[in-house]
Design a protein around this motif. Structure first.
Motif, PDB file in Angstrom:
ATOM      1  N   THR A  63       0.805  -1.226   0.000  1.00  0.00           N
ATOM      2  CA  THR A  63       0.000   0.000   0.000  1.00  0.00           C
ATOM      3  C   THR A  63       0.835   1.271   0.000  1.00  0.00           C
ATOM      4  O   THR A  63       0.274   2.366  -0.036  1.00  0.00           O
ATOM      5  CB  THR A  63      -0.930   0.027   1.222  1.00  0.00           C
ATOM      6  N   VAL A  64       2.155   1.151   0.058  1.00  0.00           N
ATOM      7  CA  VAL A  64       3.023   2.338   0.100  1.00  0.00           C
ATOM      8  C   VAL A  64       4.093   2.270  -0.993  1.00  0.00           C
ATOM      9  O   VAL A  64       5.205   2.769  -0.824  1.00  0.00           O
ATOM     10  CB  VAL A  64       3.684   2.504   1.492  1.00  0.00           C
ATOM     11  N   GLN A  65       3.760   1.666  -2.113  1.00  0.00           N
ATOM     12  CA  GLN A  65       4.726   1.529  -3.193  1.00  0.00           C
ATOM     13  C   GLN A  65       5.199   2.886  -3.723  1.00  0.00           C
ATOM     14  O   GLN A  65       6.370   3.062  -4.047  1.00  0.00           O
ATOM     15  CB  GLN A  65       4.121   0.696  -4.322  1.00  0.00           C
ATOM     16  N   GLY A  66       4.279   3.853  -3.792  1.00  0.00           N
ATOM     17  CA  GLY A  66       4.670   5.178  -4.278  1.00  0.00           C
ATOM     18  C   GLY A  66       5.656   5.858  -3.357  1.00  0.00           C
ATOM     19  O   GLY A  66       6.621   6.494  -3.809  1.00  0.00           O
ATOM     20  N   ALA A  67       5.424   5.736  -2.047  1.00  0.00           N
ATOM     21  CA  ALA A  67       6.338   6.346  -1.081  1.00  0.00           C
ATOM     22  C   ALA A  67       7.717   5.697  -1.151  1.00  0.00           C
ATOM     23  O   ALA A  67       8.752   6.378  -1.092  1.00  0.00           O
ATOM     24  CB  ALA A  67       5.762   6.229   0.324  1.00  0.00           C
ATOM     25  N   LEU A  68       7.752   4.379  -1.278  1.00  0.00           N
ATOM     26  CA  LEU A  68       9.031   3.683  -1.375  1.00  0.00           C
ATOM     27  C   LEU A  68       9.750   4.046  -2.674  1.00  0.00           C
ATOM     28  O   LEU A  68      10.984   4.170  -2.703  1.00  0.00           O
ATOM     29  CB  LEU A  68       8.816   2.172  -1.289  1.00  0.00           C
ATOM     30  N   GLU A  69       8.988   4.222  -3.748  1.00  0.00           N
ATOM     31  CA  GLU A  69       9.611   4.643  -5.003  1.00  0.00           C
ATOM     32  C   GLU A  69      10.234   6.022  -4.850  1.00  0.00           C
ATOM     33  O   GLU A  69      11.326   6.287  -5.364  1.00  0.00           O
ATOM     34  CB  GLU A  69       8.579   4.655  -6.131  1.00  0.00           C
ATOM     35  N   LEU A  70       9.545   6.918  -4.140  1.00  0.00           N
ATOM     36  CA  LEU A  70      10.109   8.256  -3.915  1.00  0.00           C
ATOM     37  C   LEU A  70      11.398   8.153  -3.113  1.00  0.00           C
ATOM     38  O   LEU A  70      12.396   8.817  -3.438  1.00  0.00           O
ATOM     39  CB  LEU A  70       9.096   9.128  -3.190  1.00  0.00           C
ATOM     40  N   MET A  71      11.413   7.339  -2.068  1.00  0.00           N
ATOM     41  CA  MET A  71      12.628   7.164  -1.271  1.00  0.00           C
ATOM     42  C   MET A  71      13.760   6.604  -2.126  1.00  0.00           C
ATOM     43  O   MET A  71      14.919   7.037  -2.031  1.00  0.00           O
ATOM     44  CB  MET A  71      12.347   6.245  -0.086  1.00  0.00           C
ATOM     45  N   ASP A  72      13.430   5.650  -2.979  1.00  0.00           N
ATOM     46  CA  ASP A  72      14.447   5.047  -3.850  1.00  0.00           C
ATOM     47  C   ASP A  72      14.986   6.072  -4.844  1.00  0.00           C
ATOM     48  O   ASP A  72      16.191   6.113  -5.120  1.00  0.00           O
ATOM     49  CB  ASP A  72      13.822   3.857  -4.591  1.00  0.00           C
ATOM     50  N   THR A  73      14.102   6.908  -5.372  1.00  0.00           N
ATOM     51  CA  THR A  73      14.533   7.949  -6.316  1.00  0.00           C
ATOM     52  C   THR A  73      15.412   8.981  -5.620  1.00  0.00           C
ATOM     53  O   THR A  73      16.439   9.406  -6.169  1.00  0.00           O
ATOM     54  CB  THR A  73      13.305   8.638  -6.938  1.00  0.00           C
ATOM     55  N   LEU A  74      15.013   9.400  -4.420  1.00  0.00           N
ATOM     56  CA  LEU A  74      15.828  10.342  -3.655  1.00  0.00           C
ATOM     57  C   LEU A  74      17.202   9.749  -3.383  1.00  0.00           C
ATOM     58  O   LEU A  74      18.236  10.425  -3.548  1.00  0.00           O
ATOM     59  CB  LEU A  74      15.132  10.691  -2.344  1.00  0.00           C
ATOM     60  N   ALA A  75      17.228   8.482  -2.973  1.00  0.00           N
ATOM     61  CA  ALA A  75      18.509   7.820  -2.707  1.00  0.00           C
ATOM     62  C   ALA A  75      19.380   7.809  -3.959  1.00  0.00           C
ATOM     63  O   ALA A  75      20.592   8.047  -3.896  1.00  0.00           O
ATOM     64  CB  ALA A  75      18.265   6.398  -2.209  1.00  0.00           C
ATOM     65  N   HIS A  76      18.757   7.543  -5.097  1.00  0.00           N
ATOM     66  CA  HIS A  76      19.516   7.518  -6.359  1.00  0.00           C
ATOM     67  C   HIS A  76      20.190   8.855  -6.628  1.00  0.00           C
ATOM     68  O   HIS A  76      21.381   8.906  -6.969  1.00  0.00           O
ATOM     69  CB  HIS A  76      18.583   7.158  -7.520  1.00  0.00           C
ATOM     70  N   TRP A  77      19.452   9.938  -6.466  1.00  0.00           N
ATOM     71  CA  TRP A  77      20.031  11.244  -6.785  1.00  0.00           C
ATOM     72  C   TRP A  77      21.045  11.696  -5.739  1.00  0.00           C
ATOM     73  O   TRP A  77      22.024  12.372  -6.078  1.00  0.00           O
ATOM     74  CB  TRP A  77      18.920  12.275  -6.969  1.00  0.00           C
ATOM     75  N   LEU A  78      20.856  11.326  -4.490  1.00  0.00           N
ATOM     76  CA  LEU A  78      21.876  11.640  -3.488  1.00  0.00           C
ATOM     77  C   LEU A  78      23.176  10.907  -3.801  1.00  0.00           C
ATOM     78  O   LEU A  78      24.276  11.471  -3.669  1.00  0.00           O
ATOM     79  CB  LEU A  78      21.375  11.265  -2.084  1.00  0.00           C
ATOM     80  N   LYS A  79      23.071   9.670  -4.229  1.00  0.00           N
ATOM     81  CA  LYS A  79      24.270   8.909  -4.610  1.00  0.00           C
ATOM     82  C   LYS A  79      24.901   9.493  -5.866  1.00  0.00           C
ATOM     83  O   LYS A  79      26.132   9.575  -5.979  1.00  0.00           O
ATOM     84  CB  LYS A  79      23.911   7.437  -4.811  1.00  0.00           C
ATOM     85  N   THR A  80      24.068   9.909  -6.812  1.00  0.00           N
ATOM     86  CA  THR A  80      24.590  10.485  -8.053  1.00  0.00           C
ATOM     87  C   THR A  80      25.321  11.792  -7.786  1.00  0.00           C
ATOM     88  O   THR A  80      26.417  12.043  -8.315  1.00  0.00           O
ATOM     89  CB  THR A  80      23.440  10.719  -9.041  1.00  0.00           C
ATOM     90  N   LEU A  81      24.729  12.659  -6.962  1.00  0.00           N
ATOM     91  CA  LEU A  81      25.320  13.967  -6.692  1.00  0.00           C
ATOM     92  C   LEU A  81      26.604  13.868  -5.876  1.00  0.00           C
ATOM     93  O   LEU A  81      27.462  14.767  -5.952  1.00  0.00           O
ATOM     94  CB  LEU A  81      24.315  14.848  -5.950  1.00  0.00           C
ATOM     95  N   THR A  82      26.742  12.812  -5.093  1.00  0.00           N
ATOM     96  CA  THR A  82      27.931  12.682  -4.243  1.00  0.00           C
ATOM     97  C   THR A  82      28.957  11.699  -4.797  1.00  0.00           C
ATOM     98  O   THR A  82      30.077  11.639  -4.295  1.00  0.00           O
ATOM     99  CB  THR A  82      27.532  12.220  -2.830  1.00  0.00           C
ATOM    100  N   GLY A  83      28.568  10.910  -5.812  1.00  0.00           N
ATOM    101  CA  GLY A  83      29.491   9.917  -6.360  1.00  0.00           C
ATOM    102  C   GLY A  83      29.760   8.781  -5.398  1.00  0.00           C
ATOM    103  O   GLY A  83      30.856   8.208  -5.395  1.00  0.00           O
ATOM    104  N   MET A  84      28.762   8.441  -4.593  1.00  0.00           N
ATOM    105  CA  MET A  84      28.908   7.379  -3.590  1.00  0.00           C
ATOM    106  C   MET A  84      27.935   6.249  -3.907  1.00  0.00           C
ATOM    107  O   MET A  84      26.834   6.491  -4.416  1.00  0.00           O
ATOM    108  CB  MET A  84      28.629   7.937  -2.192  1.00  0.00           C
TER     109      MET A  84
END
Length: 519
Positions: A128-149
């Motif tokens: 029931t929270v797939q959208g929220a988890l997708e948002l968290m996953d997307t945020l994590a992706h961009w934080l990793k991209t911006l920091t190179g980690m």
């Protein structure tokens, strides 16, 4: 001659009779909620209870609750009147250095209040929270991209909580390699945020101070002399708390790794380099990111915060649970007890962190895009250097040579001989309608005045702030001591005895003598 709106000249004497009500102009005199009227009423009409409460036993309240009953208009007016006594980022520039008090776009707030984000519960079924988890996953992706980690832990609630996360991951890595008992030291520069040594000590490490050079950077020679097989990590803020980029950062990283230690970077000032520098490329092993600083989520007020921590490949296996994964079955959370998180050092909070902050941060990223985030860093640095350039002829820059990064740092050398202190100057800023800058920090600069304009201030607002600062500096140098020693004169509360307040704080409200509450 029409003098409506004419400002008072610096040497003009005005007699201002005290008001009869305690109000001032359009500002109402508002008492504390406990000191108000209405103790015998309620703000709403409620039906009489059908039971007498006897089933509650000794839990039945015997004394008044201690709060007045307020109607909706009374409640609204109370808090609006109190808000007029506070400074706010929606009112004017908030120049606190090392804090990045910047505008929070209203788009972020609108997104955070969308159904499905604002009303979900952490114990809902994953389906029931797939959208929220997708948002968290997307945020994590961009934080990793911006920091190179390669990895990120989203759950830490603030910068200091993120530091705890990073050091606990480092400790877990040393425990896994059998070196924890030997590596008991953490090296911290003198200009570090105060939370750095406090966090290291909290985790159980001995803190060793590293000196800084005359130009405000880590003394690499001193660092090298203290690195050894007993060091677990170093903690370096970059850009640092003096508002300077550590030009020897690659050498610092090389020496640290050569000694078998890990490089923790305090990412509090990431907004100065986001989109331009990836900390992973500098050899950083762990770094917290204050979402309020770089990605505009609200800061302060005791509300929810977020301080995600990015981790290097060496530390990624030790990241705390939970984290989000995406596979053929959709999005799910990896918890500590599962095999995939067998090396996780544990959990930092009960659930997954602050959902509202994730929504706000990702909204900020997506609305800005890659070019916009790069401009965030460029404008933050430009604004700080503009302030430094406009004030350095009247105020003494702590490190005058070369540009600064996100904040301009001044010392009190220019106040010598005036009998005015940094505190006096800051109090006079309140009279001019501005929140003071950070005072006496970093400690390595005497009488420090640390100003961080952030990237969200326009040139017009910066000029308004600079104009006030210049007038105050000129008044100080002209010997107008009384303007400073008694300040603030126009604030709701006058200057407090700060020494007494620190040593004998009053932490509990008590009714004034002779009041109804006291009786």
């Amino acid at each position: 001659m029409n003098t409506v709106g004419r400002p008072t000249a610096p040497n003009e004497v005005q007699t201002k009779p005290a008001t009869l009500t305690g109000g001032r102009g359009l500002l109402q005199n508002e008492a504390l909620i406990f000191e108000g009227d209405g103790w015998g009423k309620t703000g709403v009409d409620l039906p009489e209870p059908k039971t007498d409460g006897s089933d509650l036993g000794d839990l039945v309240r015997k004394d008044p609750i201690g709060l007045p009953g307020l109607s909706e208009p009374e409640t609204m007016r109370h808090y609006v009147r109190l808000s007029q006594k506070n400074h706010a980022i929606d009112l004017a520039i908030y120049p606190l250095g090392s804090c990045t008090m910047k505008h929070n776009p209203r788009l972020n707030e609108k997104m955070a209040r969308l159904p499905g984000f604002s009303d979900i519960h952490p114990l809902q079924p994953i389906s029931t929270v797939q959208g929220a988890l997708e948002l968290m996953d997307t945020l994590a992706h961009w934080l990793k991209t911006l920091t190179g980690m390669p990895a990120v832990a989203l759950s830490p609630k603030a910068g200091a909580h993120g530091e705890l996360c990073g050091l606990m991951a480092i400790r877990a890595a040393h425990e896994a390699s059998g070196q924890h008992e030997k590596r008991r030291k953490v090296l911290v520069p003198t200009s570090a945020h105060g939370t750095n040594p406090a966090t290291a000590a909290f985790v159980g490490y001995t803190v060793v101070e590293v000196a800084q050079t005359e130009d405000g950077r880590v003394d690499v020679a001193d660092l090298a002399s203290k690195l050894g097989d007993d060091v677990a990590a170093i903690m370096v803020t970059n850009p640092n708390t003096c508002g300077l980029f550590e030009r020897d950062i690659l050498e610092i990283s090389r020496l640290t790794h050569e000694a078998g230690a890990y490089f923790y970077c305090d990412g509090a000032n990431f907004n100065a380099i986001v989109g331009r520098v990836r900390p992973g490329d500098l050899g950083v092993d762990a770094m917290h990111i204050n979402l309020h600083k770089t990605f505009s989520t609200p800061h302060g007020g005791g509300g929810p915060g977020a301080g995600p921590v990015v981790l290097s490949e060496a530390l990624a296996p030790f990241a705390p649970a939970p984290w989000v994964v995406h596979d053929a079955d959709g999005y799910r959370l990896i918890e500590r007890e599962e095999d995939e998180a067998v090396q996780a050092f544990g959990r930092l909070c009960a659930f997954q962190g602050q959902m509202g902050m994730y929504v706000r941060a990702l909204s900020y990223m997506m609305s800005h895009g890659a070019d916009g985030l790069r401009q965030v860093a460029e404008d933050a640095v430009l604004n700080a250097n503009y302030i430094k350039a406009r004030l350095c002829d009247l105020m003494s820059a702590a490190f005058p040579d070369g540009p600064c990064m996100h904040e301009a740092l001044f010392d009190d050398e220019w106040l010598k001989g005036t009998d005015i202190t940094t505190l006096d100057f800051a109090k006079a800023m309140i009279d001019e309608g501005f929140h003071p800058m950070t005072m006496y920090f970093p400690l390595v600069v005497h009488g420090a005045m640390l100003i961080e304009p952030t990237e969200t201030e326009s040139k017009a607002e910066l000029d308004r702030f600079i104009h006030a600062m210049r007038l105050l500096a000129q008044a100080a140098k002209a010997g107008d001591v009384d303007r400073f020693k008694g300040a603030p004169f126009h604030a709701p509360l006058k200057r407090l005895d700060e020494t007494r307040a620190a040593r004998s704080p009053v932490l509990r409200w008590s009714a004034p003598a002779g009041s109804n509450q006291a009786a």
